[in-house]
Design a protein around this motif. Sequence first.
Motif, PDB file in Angstrom:
ATOM      1  N   THR A  89      -0.143  -1.618  23.577  1.00  0.00           N
ATOM      2  CA  THR A  89       0.120  -0.824  24.796  1.00  0.00           C
ATOM      3  C   THR A  89       1.168   0.238  24.699  1.00  0.00           C
ATOM      4  OG1 THR A  89      -1.050  -2.436  26.044  1.00  0.00           O
ATOM      5  CG2 THR A  89       0.129  -0.562  27.042  1.00  0.00           C
ATOM      6  N   LEU A  90       2.078  -0.208  24.244  1.00  0.00           N
ATOM      7  CA  LEU A  90       3.510   0.551  24.087  1.00  0.00           C
ATOM      8  C   LEU A  90       3.420   1.685  23.061  1.00  0.00           C
ATOM      9  CD1 LEU A  90       6.535   0.890  24.731  1.00  0.00           C
ATOM     10  CD2 LEU A  90       7.168  -0.887  23.134  1.00  0.00           C
ATOM     11  N   ASN A  91       2.664   1.229  22.028  1.00  0.00           N
ATOM     12  CA  ASN A  91       2.502   2.136  20.844  1.00  0.00           C
ATOM     13  C   ASN A  91       1.415   3.119  21.257  1.00  0.00           C
ATOM     14  OD1 ASN A  91       3.927   0.701  18.908  1.00  0.00           O
ATOM     15  ND2 ASN A  91       2.082  -0.525  18.236  1.00  0.00           N
ATOM     16  N   ALA A  92       0.531   2.969  22.045  1.00  0.00           N
ATOM     17  CA  ALA A  92      -0.368   3.895  22.804  1.00  0.00           C
ATOM     18  C   ALA A  92       0.268   4.701  23.673  1.00  0.00           C
ATOM     19  CB  ALA A  92      -1.569   2.971  23.418  1.00  0.00           C
ATOM     20  N   LEU A  93       1.322   4.381  24.566  1.00  0.00           N
ATOM     21  CA  LEU A  93       2.004   4.915  25.361  1.00  0.00           C
ATOM     22  C   LEU A  93       3.125   6.153  24.679  1.00  0.00           C
ATOM     23  CD1 LEU A  93       2.886   2.484  28.137  1.00  0.00           C
ATOM     24  CD2 LEU A  93       1.166   4.205  28.323  1.00  0.00           C
ATOM     25  N   ASN A  94       3.609   5.628  23.503  1.00  0.00           N
ATOM     26  CA  ASN A  94       4.556   6.287  22.750  1.00  0.00           C
ATOM     27  C   ASN A  94       3.701   7.483  22.101  1.00  0.00           C
ATOM     28  OD1 ASN A  94       6.943   5.118  23.381  1.00  0.00           O
ATOM     29  ND2 ASN A  94       6.595   3.581  21.657  1.00  0.00           N
ATOM     30  N   ALA A  95       2.492   7.181  21.634  1.00  0.00           N
ATOM     31  CA  ALA A  95       1.549   8.208  20.904  1.00  0.00           C
ATOM     32  C   ALA A  95       1.398   9.209  22.158  1.00  0.00           C
ATOM     33  CB  ALA A  95       0.444   7.327  20.491  1.00  0.00           C
ATOM     34  N   LEU A  96       0.987   8.868  23.353  1.00  0.00           N
ATOM     35  CA  LEU A  96       0.540   9.731  24.259  1.00  0.00           C
ATOM     36  C   LEU A  96       1.891  10.767  24.602  1.00  0.00           C
ATOM     37  CD1 LEU A  96      -1.218  10.867  26.482  1.00  0.00           C
ATOM     38  CD2 LEU A  96      -0.415   9.057  28.074  1.00  0.00           C
ATOM     39  N   ALA A  97       3.035   9.924  24.601  1.00  0.00           N
ATOM     40  CA  ALA A  97       4.304  10.723  25.007  1.00  0.00           C
ATOM     41  C   ALA A  97       4.339  11.760  23.721  1.00  0.00           C
ATOM     42  CB  ALA A  97       5.425   9.899  25.159  1.00  0.00           C
ATOM     43  N   PHE A  98       4.183  11.475  22.528  1.00  0.00           N
ATOM     44  CA  PHE A  98       4.415  12.289  21.509  1.00  0.00           C
ATOM     45  C   PHE A  98       3.449  13.427  21.560  1.00  0.00           C
ATOM     46  CE2 PHE A  98       2.970  13.633  17.147  1.00  0.00           C
ATOM     47  CZ  PHE A  98       4.394  14.098  16.889  1.00  0.00           C
ATOM     48  N   GLU A  99       2.067  13.405  21.853  1.00  0.00           N
ATOM     49  CA  GLU A  99       1.207  14.307  21.986  1.00  0.00           C
ATOM     50  C   GLU A  99       1.539  15.115  23.099  1.00  0.00           C
ATOM     51  OE1 GLU A  99      -1.226  14.859  20.090  1.00  0.00           O
ATOM     52  OE2 GLU A  99      -0.921  13.509  18.708  1.00  0.00           O
ATOM     53  N   ILE A 100       1.832  14.565  24.373  1.00  0.00           N
ATOM     54  CA  ILE A 100       2.497  15.705  25.272  1.00  0.00           C
ATOM     55  C   ILE A 100       3.539  16.470  25.064  1.00  0.00           C
ATOM     56  CG2 ILE A 100       3.483  15.521  27.828  1.00  0.00           C
ATOM     57  CD1 ILE A 100       2.082  13.056  28.302  1.00  0.00           C
ATOM     58  N   HIS A 101       4.466  15.917  24.352  1.00  0.00           N
ATOM     59  CA  HIS A 101       5.588  16.590  23.756  1.00  0.00           C
ATOM     60  C   HIS A 101       5.038  17.751  22.733  1.00  0.00           C
ATOM     61  CE1 HIS A 101       9.599  17.699  22.351  1.00  0.00           C
ATOM     62  NE2 HIS A 101       9.286  17.597  21.119  1.00  0.00           N
ATOM     63  N   GLN A 102       4.399  17.483  22.087  1.00  0.00           N
ATOM     64  CA  GLN A 102       3.892  18.438  21.090  1.00  0.00           C
ATOM     65  C   GLN A 102       3.029  19.434  21.921  1.00  0.00           C
ATOM     66  OE1 GLN A 102       5.332  17.556  18.155  1.00  0.00           O
ATOM     67  NE2 GLN A 102       3.440  17.916  16.961  1.00  0.00           N
ATOM     68  N   LYS A 103       2.082  19.277  22.712  1.00  0.00           N
ATOM     69  CA  LYS A 103       1.655  20.177  23.533  1.00  0.00           C
ATOM     70  C   LYS A 103       2.564  21.181  24.260  1.00  0.00           C
ATOM     71  CE  LYS A 103      -1.911  19.395  21.285  1.00  0.00           C
ATOM     72  NZ  LYS A 103      -2.199  20.436  20.455  1.00  0.00           N
ATOM     73  N   GLU A 104       3.374  20.466  25.079  1.00  0.00           N
ATOM     74  CA  GLU A 104       4.442  21.467  25.631  1.00  0.00           C
ATOM     75  C   GLU A 104       5.308  22.306  24.578  1.00  0.00           C
ATOM     76  OE1 GLU A 104       4.061  21.640  28.809  1.00  0.00           O
ATOM     77  OE2 GLU A 104       5.515  20.562  29.641  1.00  0.00           O
TER      78      GLU A 104
END
Length: 319
Positions: free
Chosen positions: A258-273
Amino acid sequence: MSYLELAEHSVKFEELAIHASLRAQGFNKSGGTWHPPLGAEDAADLIVASTYRRYTGVAQMFTPFFGLPGPNDLQETYLRLESAQAKLSTGGDGYVDPASQRLIGADPVMNGMSAVEAAMQDWRGVAAEQFKGKFLKPWPAVTANQFTLLAVLAGAIKAEIALWTEARRNVDEIAHLALTALQSTGGIGDPKMEVFALTVAASVFSVGAAAIATTAAATSLTLTVAGAAAQAAGAVPREDAPKVAIDGGTAQGIVDQTLNALNALAFEIHQKETEIAYGLAMGLVVVTSHKDLFTAVRPWLADQTSTTITTDSGLGENL
């Protein structure tokens, strides 16, 4: 399950992690008390306390995702920019928005400048030549560039709406799958692997070919436009999105996944921003370096005095 319930679900996640771990160690809960397996009575209190310490605080991994921007909060800004685009759309049939590829019909008021140009044909004098050469002639290019600039801003807002719509959807999905996995761990239900795509990865695209009308010496100038992909979850191209998995293995394994999934999501958000910010930053550089391409010059007559207004350098004559 709803994103607005994320805080509640994070607390439930922590509780289920503790319960799943204790059940995996043979404990059963009844009457609000954990009962150890045979042979572990003497160490029961120590095991329970250690398990609670181990998982207490895991709910906080969801905390950074509380209060993500609401897509509806940005909708009014987008509609205002869209309305401004409509007022700047000129030409025969209007302009095509470079982000949405939507045709925005010509505004009749703005197209009235063609009538002004026709009325000015017989006007002579310094002010007349200045008005025709420095105001009327570049008018189509200036308005087209202003329209494109608005498209950049509107595209960025639309991209933000898509980004946060999918971000909320994704973190909600992660919480849902994590709870389901924990509920099937420790002897309850059948463990199974759940794999899903982070649709936020496909929520934004960049268009690098939004041309602006320039002088011959600056024909390479363009504006980068960020745009939004399809809003509906089912319409987002998932094959391009990174996959994350949460299974029904051990409690610790699910917490880690779950932590890995949340980190991956945070990374994608950062990339899109970063994509959106880059488009806006590049647009700012173009605008600040070439203000004349976006701003109509001040009419010559605006600086005339009561003494000069009726001379050849002022109103001149109408033939």
